[in-house]
Design an enzyme around this catalytic site. Sequence first.
Site, PDB file in Angstrom:
ATOM      1  N   GLU A   8      43.514  28.888  41.874  1.00 15.42           N
ATOM      2  CA  GLU A   8      42.441  28.902  40.872  1.00 15.42           C
ATOM      3  C   GLU A   8      41.148  28.861  41.661  1.00 15.42           C
ATOM      4  O   GLU A   8      40.975  28.002  42.530  1.00 15.42           O
ATOM      5  CB  GLU A   8      42.599  27.698  39.943  1.00 15.42           C
ATOM      6  CG  GLU A   8      41.532  27.608  38.860  1.00 15.42           C
ATOM      7  CD  GLU A   8      40.357  26.764  39.279  1.00 15.42           C
ATOM      8  OE1 GLU A   8      39.264  27.362  39.439  1.00 15.42           O
ATOM      9  OE2 GLU A   8      40.496  25.561  39.471  1.00 15.42           O
ATOM     10  N   CYS A  42      35.051  22.977  37.785  1.00 13.89           N
ATOM     11  CA  CYS A  42      35.195  24.435  37.805  1.00 13.89           C
ATOM     12  C   CYS A  42      35.135  25.016  36.399  1.00 13.89           C
ATOM     13  O   CYS A  42      34.810  26.190  36.217  1.00 13.89           O
ATOM     14  CB  CYS A  42      36.503  24.828  38.497  1.00 13.89           C
ATOM     15  SG  CYS A  42      37.958  24.086  37.758  1.00 13.89           S
TER      16      CYS A  42
END
Length: 450
Positions: A8, A42
């Site tokens: 990710e 994030c």
Amino acid sequence: PRLNLFAETGGKDATIVTAVSDRDLAVKHILHSAFSHSGQKCSATSLLLLQAEVYDDPGFRRSLCEAVQSLKVGSAWELDTKMGPMIKPPSGDLETALKVLEPGEEWAVMPQPAEGNPCLWTPGVKYGVRPGSYTHMTEFFGPVLAVMRFEKLAEAIALVNQTGYGLTSGLESLDEREWDDWKHHIRAGNLYINRVTTGAIVLRQPFGGMGKSGFGPGMKAGGPNYVAQFMDFEDVAAEPTDALPQTPTLAALCAGLRSRPQDGDARIVAAALSDERARREEFGLEHDHFRLVGQDNVRRYLPVGSVRMRIDAADTTFDVFARACAAHVVGCPVVISTPPGLDAPAVRRLEELTESWAGAIEFVEETDAQLAQAIADGQVDRVRYAAPERASLEVLVAGNAANGCVVSVPVSCEGRLELLWYVREQSISTDYHRYGNLGIRADEERAAVM
């Protein structure tokens, strides 16, 4: 290039606020999404797109700015702190974002460094951010919120997708028609409607992104499929059956195999039946494991797009047919890619038996270099080899450079496994209540508590 990497990779996450939103609630959600954890999650909202009526409303701007300015910035040891320090002093893109305005931009709330701690900055809000600008397109990973104006929802969706990132995305709207339009067109792994964009919970909102926000096949962390990509599976012998798939194209294919049977055809039919069952029970459904009162948490699957099935001299008839069937079942356009000069009877047979599939399957001859160039040009979303040793180094390098995905695990007869390589998971979390009011959904059977 032969390392199996699943990652990710962050995002330029956006929240869209339309004219038919609950604006006070939107401010609350934006505040938490953008500045909790100093904007260094994030999944934090760093782009705010306001429909013209909202953007031009001085009352909304005042409410947003006053809310941001009310945040107490300080040490995590002080109990009234709402925004603590960043992990390190800002540098690079983040430092630029905190100190520099581009043409057309203005500080609605100007960030300021705190005395005595270089990791502490007050949050900033930039209005007037222009499409395609540095502020629009760059991930800053800190307490800076960029605000953009749009007229129509389609314009806002295009601005979000233009960044190339696709980790989380939010929508503030009370119009379910806008929900549907947004869900259909936005490209992100985790979608949030009328709620914050941070704080994904294991299984409830499996986590992972698309585009520049993910690397690998797209199986989400915290979901039921994530561990599968780290495992080696081996098929057991398929049980013989007289059944045919219910999907007309697959039924015709399997009937054609049985009309002129060859060794291994029974396994292809078993794979097609398994693919269809997996789509019916898992991949063709939307799943909500919790059914919370007031909140939907849906996990669904999207076809990845154009898939190249790369043929190798060592591929069996099963390797060729099973890949094509699996991709077709989930709705991917399939291209059978054969090296020039390769004698591939299985491919000729597949071409003959799928003539009625029209544009759902194509056949091309191309070198590894040509396939690598097609990947670089964005014409290929995924490449599927039938075994790791058959994957071309040149194609792997091109796939890595383009943030593509080259899959080379052995082809499985089990649809619940094979179909994983042709889809991307998406999580959609929706607060359908307003201030605890469930509206027309009050009588639904749900879990006991939220």
